[in-house]
Structure formats: C-alpha cells, structure tokens
Design a protein around this motif. Structure first.
Motif, PDB file in Angstrom:
ATOM      1  N   VAL A  61       0.965  -1.239  -0.104  1.00  0.00           N
ATOM      2  CA  VAL A  61       0.003  -0.001   0.030  1.00  0.00           C
ATOM      3  C   VAL A  61       0.978   1.312   0.164  1.00  0.00           C
ATOM      4  O   VAL A  61       0.706   2.304  -0.659  1.00  0.00           O
ATOM      5  N   TYR A  62       1.999   1.217   0.696  1.00  0.00           N
ATOM      6  CA  TYR A  62       2.566   2.465   0.992  1.00  0.00           C
ATOM      7  C   TYR A  62       3.637   2.651  -0.555  1.00  0.00           C
ATOM      8  O   TYR A  62       3.748   3.725  -0.789  1.00  0.00           O
ATOM      9  N   ILE A  63       4.055   1.570  -0.968  1.00  0.00           N
ATOM     10  CA  ILE A  63       4.858   1.576  -2.274  1.00  0.00           C
ATOM     11  C   ILE A  63       3.842   2.277  -3.397  1.00  0.00           C
ATOM     12  O   ILE A  63       4.154   3.082  -4.138  1.00  0.00           O
ATOM     13  N   GLY A  64       2.708   1.814  -3.567  1.00  0.00           N
ATOM     14  CA  GLY A  64       1.641   2.368  -4.336  1.00  0.00           C
ATOM     15  C   GLY A  64       1.678   4.046  -4.222  1.00  0.00           C
ATOM     16  O   GLY A  64       1.532   4.573  -5.065  1.00  0.00           O
ATOM     17  N   TYR A  65       1.307   4.320  -2.935  1.00  0.00           N
ATOM     18  CA  TYR A  65       1.118   5.683  -2.545  1.00  0.00           C
ATOM     19  C   TYR A  65       2.297   6.489  -2.785  1.00  0.00           C
ATOM     20  O   TYR A  65       2.257   7.592  -3.436  1.00  0.00           O
ATOM     21  N   TRP A  66       3.298   5.780  -2.574  1.00  0.00           N
ATOM     22  CA  TRP A  66       4.867   6.540  -2.877  1.00  0.00           C
ATOM     23  C   TRP A  66       4.799   6.806  -4.134  1.00  0.00           C
ATOM     24  O   TRP A  66       5.217   7.709  -4.910  1.00  0.00           O
ATOM     25  N   LEU A  67       4.830   5.854  -5.240  1.00  0.00           N
ATOM     26  CA  LEU A  67       4.868   5.866  -6.419  1.00  0.00           C
ATOM     27  C   LEU A  67       3.856   7.186  -7.137  1.00  0.00           C
ATOM     28  O   LEU A  67       4.172   7.725  -8.370  1.00  0.00           O
ATOM     29  N   THR A  68       2.735   7.370  -6.555  1.00  0.00           N
ATOM     30  CA  THR A  68       2.029   8.422  -7.270  1.00  0.00           C
ATOM     31  C   THR A  68       2.839   9.770  -7.320  1.00  0.00           C
ATOM     32  O   THR A  68       2.491  10.613  -7.814  1.00  0.00           O
ATOM     33  N   ASP A  69       3.716   9.865  -6.312  1.00  0.00           N
ATOM     34  CA  ASP A  69       4.559  11.209  -6.110  1.00  0.00           C
ATOM     35  C   ASP A  69       6.029  11.108  -6.831  1.00  0.00           C
ATOM     36  O   ASP A  69       6.649  11.945  -6.622  1.00  0.00           O
ATOM     37  N   GLN A  70       6.263  10.190  -7.687  1.00  0.00           N
ATOM     38  CA  GLN A  70       7.656   9.820  -8.055  1.00  0.00           C
ATOM     39  C   GLN A  70       7.644   9.993  -9.512  1.00  0.00           C
ATOM     40  O   GLN A  70       7.226   8.987 -10.381  1.00  0.00           O
ATOM     41  N   SER A  71       7.791  11.075 -10.223  1.00  0.00           N
ATOM     42  CA  SER A  71       7.724  11.516 -11.440  1.00  0.00           C
ATOM     43  C   SER A  71       8.867  10.578 -12.336  1.00  0.00           C
ATOM     44  O   SER A  71       8.887  10.314 -13.480  1.00  0.00           O
ATOM     45  N   GLU A  72      10.100  10.320 -11.463  1.00  0.00           N
ATOM     46  CA  GLU A  72      11.077   9.643 -12.282  1.00  0.00           C
ATOM     47  C   GLU A  72      10.713   8.322 -12.717  1.00  0.00           C
ATOM     48  O   GLU A  72      11.335   7.697 -13.684  1.00  0.00           O
ATOM     49  N   TYR A  73       9.806   7.728 -11.994  1.00  0.00           N
ATOM     50  CA  TYR A  73       9.446   6.234 -12.283  1.00  0.00           C
ATOM     51  C   TYR A  73       8.348   6.411 -13.230  1.00  0.00           C
ATOM     52  O   TYR A  73       7.734   5.072 -13.768  1.00  0.00           O
ATOM     53  N   GLU A  74       7.808   7.572 -13.830  1.00  0.00           N
ATOM     54  CA  GLU A  74       6.409   7.432 -14.423  1.00  0.00           C
ATOM     55  C   GLU A  74       6.591   6.601 -15.660  1.00  0.00           C
ATOM     56  O   GLU A  74       5.571   6.097 -16.136  1.00  0.00           O
ATOM     57  N   GLN A  75       7.698   6.955 -16.514  1.00  0.00           N
ATOM     58  CA  GLN A  75       7.880   6.011 -17.882  1.00  0.00           C
ATOM     59  C   GLN A  75       7.938   4.535 -17.644  1.00  0.00           C
ATOM     60  O   GLN A  75       7.560   3.675 -18.537  1.00  0.00           O
ATOM     61  N   ASP A  76       8.276   3.974 -16.426  1.00  0.00           N
ATOM     62  CA  ASP A  76       8.376   2.667 -16.049  1.00  0.00           C
ATOM     63  C   ASP A  76       7.362   1.991 -15.223  1.00  0.00           C
ATOM     64  O   ASP A  76       7.427   0.933 -14.906  1.00  0.00           O
ATOM     65  N   LEU A  77       6.498   2.539 -15.046  1.00  0.00           N
ATOM     66  CA  LEU A  77       5.435   2.146 -14.144  1.00  0.00           C
ATOM     67  C   LEU A  77       4.673   0.923 -14.477  1.00  0.00           C
ATOM     68  O   LEU A  77       4.522   0.015 -14.021  1.00  0.00           O
ATOM     69  N   PRO A  78       4.302   0.878 -16.180  1.00  0.00           N
ATOM     70  CA  PRO A  78       3.955  -0.596 -16.319  1.00  0.00           C
ATOM     71  C   PRO A  78       4.866  -1.705 -16.274  1.00  0.00           C
ATOM     72  O   PRO A  78       4.397  -2.783 -16.045  1.00  0.00           O
ATOM     73  N   ARG A  79       6.219  -1.301 -16.243  1.00  0.00           N
ATOM     74  CA  ARG A  79       7.242  -2.227 -16.107  1.00  0.00           C
ATOM     75  C   ARG A  79       7.128  -2.849 -14.541  1.00  0.00           C
ATOM     76  O   ARG A  79       7.270  -3.886 -14.253  1.00  0.00           O
ATOM     77  N   ILE A  80       6.915  -1.968 -13.730  1.00  0.00           N
ATOM     78  CA  ILE A  80       7.158  -2.143 -12.361  1.00  0.00           C
ATOM     79  C   ILE A  80       5.790  -3.059 -11.779  1.00  0.00           C
ATOM     80  O   ILE A  80       5.819  -3.854 -11.184  1.00  0.00           O
ATOM     81  N   ALA A  81       4.467  -2.525 -12.347  1.00  0.00           N
ATOM     82  CA  ALA A  81       3.402  -3.288 -12.170  1.00  0.00           C
ATOM     83  C   ALA A  81       3.411  -4.728 -12.710  1.00  0.00           C
ATOM     84  O   ALA A  81       3.164  -5.702 -12.023  1.00  0.00           O
ATOM     85  N   GLY A  82       4.183  -4.768 -13.981  1.00  0.00           N
ATOM     86  CA  GLY A  82       4.343  -6.137 -14.703  1.00  0.00           C
ATOM     87  C   GLY A  82       5.269  -7.227 -13.699  1.00  0.00           C
ATOM     88  O   GLY A  82       4.845  -8.177 -13.519  1.00  0.00           O
TER      89      GLY A  82
END
Length: 303
Positions: free
Chosen positions: A57-78
């Motif tokens: 839960v915390y990681i998901g909330y943290w990712l909403t504020d991390q622009s540096e990972y935006e391009q790779d979010l599908p990869r992280i979810a995968g």
C-alpha cells in the motif's frame, strides 16, 4: 500525473485488498485458540503478512509522487504481477507435494498458503521492478548526457568554423551576415538583427526581422549598451513595438568601436537557453569581436 495516479493507485489498492484478506484469514485461523494463545498465533502467523501487504500500500502511494518512475510504471506493475503469479505457482507445488503424502492433509491450509505466497510475491516483484526501473532511468540519464555532450561538441565545432570565416571578413556587413547565420544554425533563431548603436548614429546593419519598426530594434539594442562586451542577456521585457512578434529577446553585445556598440539581437518565443547555449554564444561573440577589431583597424567599421 494521471499515469502515476493510475498505476500507483492500482498497486496501493492491491495491497489494501491483501491486507483485508490477510486480516480475515488471520481471524479465521484463531478458531480453536483462546486467550493469550490466540494472540500469539495471530501475532506470529498474521501480523508479519499484514506488514508485508501494508508495505505494498505504501509503495503504491509513494509511486504516485515519483515522476522519475512514470515512464516505467507498467514495467514495475508487470514485475509485481509476474512475481505474484510465480509465488502462487510455488505455493501450489508445495501444497500438491505435501498432499502426495497420505499422512498429511494440507488442502485445508491451501488458501492461507496461497495468500501468503501471493502477498510476499507481489511485494518482492514490485521492489525488483523499482530496482529495474532505477537502473533504466540511470541508463537513460547517461545516454541523455552523452547526447548532450556530443551535441555541444558538434555545435562548438560549428562555432569554430564560423570563427574562421569571421576572421576572413573584410567588412562589418560580412561579420553581420555570418553572426545572423550562426544564430539561425546553432539555435534556430530566425528573427535576428545586427545593430550598431551609439551617439546620434544608430543603424541596423542587417536584419531578418520583418514587419516591425527599426526604432524598436534600435531601442532593444540600446538597452544592451551597459552590458559587458561578449556577454549574453535574456530579456523578458521588450519594446512595445516588438511585443506582437515575440514574447522575449536576447541581446549579445559584441564590442565597442569608435564610440559605438555592435549588438547582435534575436527575438524568441518560449525558447529556453541552457548553460551550453550561453557558452556557445559567448564563444561566437569572442570570434565576432576579434573580427570587428580587425575590420575597424582597416577602416571598414563605418561602412
């Protein structure tokens, strides 16, 4: 931002579902236990997995504020989904291998085993995905820096080429034409002018700016007489007669000769200049100043 909200919210929601399932499962496992024994069982068998699911839960909330990972979010979810499926498969193998023993009945524990494995697998997968995304981001940053350095080196070579041509110039008109051409080639500035300002004699030597009054260009150039020679100044406020054509301008004071100042200027629209651009322009100005000094010695400055 919408992409981060979507993927980060999905990961946080998955973690919340796992927290709820783990809690319900932990309550169900307390059947047959009473008092302090039940509390110990809950603390040992359920609380650790609640923390693991809560971490998701915390990681998901943290990712909403991390622009540096935006391009790779599908990869992280995968990574998270793939790892959860892998751990679920492992739990199935464990259950079936134990069930093969006639003295052991683990089918009743199969849901708990599967949920525990899925919880751990999801968190492990997302963390591996974050590590993978960070490595990719670092690689992209290195490639961007390499491309930027290569681009700067190529432009610096172009400036030196213009510099050699400037040293061969025999008049201010030739210097002016090369300077304007350099602005167009290096930065894509298509509306530029070379202006000599000083005393009562101010004139536009060369200009690619059309549809504006010469007085506006002279006024803008006059504002630059206080600049240090071979320096670049970015103007957000420009004369009223020029505001219809551009949002801003840059002025480049080349040098002072015979009581007048030679100024190169260009109109800009939302163009951002970085440090490399300024360094290239200052290098060009140094070449232009040397050329104008030579022209002045030959008595060509007033032509």
């Amino acid at each position: 931002m919408q992409r981060r909200t979507l993927f980060g919210g999905a990961i946080a929601f998955a973690g919340a579902v796992l927290v709820l399932v783990q809690f319900v499962q932990g309550i169900q496992q307390l059947d047959g236990f009473e008092g302090q024994t039940g509390a110990v069982v809950f603390a040992v068998e359920t609380v650790p997995f609640l923390f693991v699911a809560g971490a998701l839960v915390y990681i998901g909330y943290w990712l909403t504020d991390q622009s540096e990972y935006e391009q790779d979010l599908p990869r992280i979810a995968g990574w998270g989904v793939a790892s959860a499926v892998l751990f679920a498969s492992v739990s199935a193998l464990v259950v079936f291998s134990q069930q093969a023993r006639p003295t052991v009945d683990v089918l009743g524990l199969a849901p708990a085993i599967a949920i525990n494995h899925v919880t751990v697998g999801a968190v492990v997968g997302v963390l591996v995905g974050l590590y993978d995304a960070r490595g990719l981001a670092h690689q992209r940053a290195l490639e961007t820096e390499r491309d930027r350095t290569e681009q700067f080196a190529n432009k610096a070579m172009d400036v030196n080429t213009y510099g050699r041509e400037l040293t061969r110039s025999d008049s201010i008109d030739a210097v002016s034409a090369l300077c304007i051409q350099a602005l167009q080639g290096l930065l894509g500035l298509t509306e530029a002018a070379f202006v000599v300002v000083g005393g009562e004699d101010s004139r536009i030597v060369d200009s690619t700016v059309v549809g504006v009054s010469d007085e506006g260009l002279v006024e803008l150039a006059s504002r630059s007489r206080e600049q240090e020679p071979t320096t670049v100044v970015i103007h957000e406020s420009i004369p009223d007669s020029l505001e219809e054509r551009a949002d801003g301008a840059i002025t480049l004071r080349i040098t002072d000769l015979d009581g007048a100042s030679a100024v190169l200027l260009a109109l800009t629209d939302d163009l951002e200049f970085n440090d490399e651009d300024v360094q290239l322009l200052e290098l060009l100005l140094a070449h232009a100043a040397t050329a104008l000094d030579a022209v002045s010695e030959d008595g060509e400055f007033d032509r």
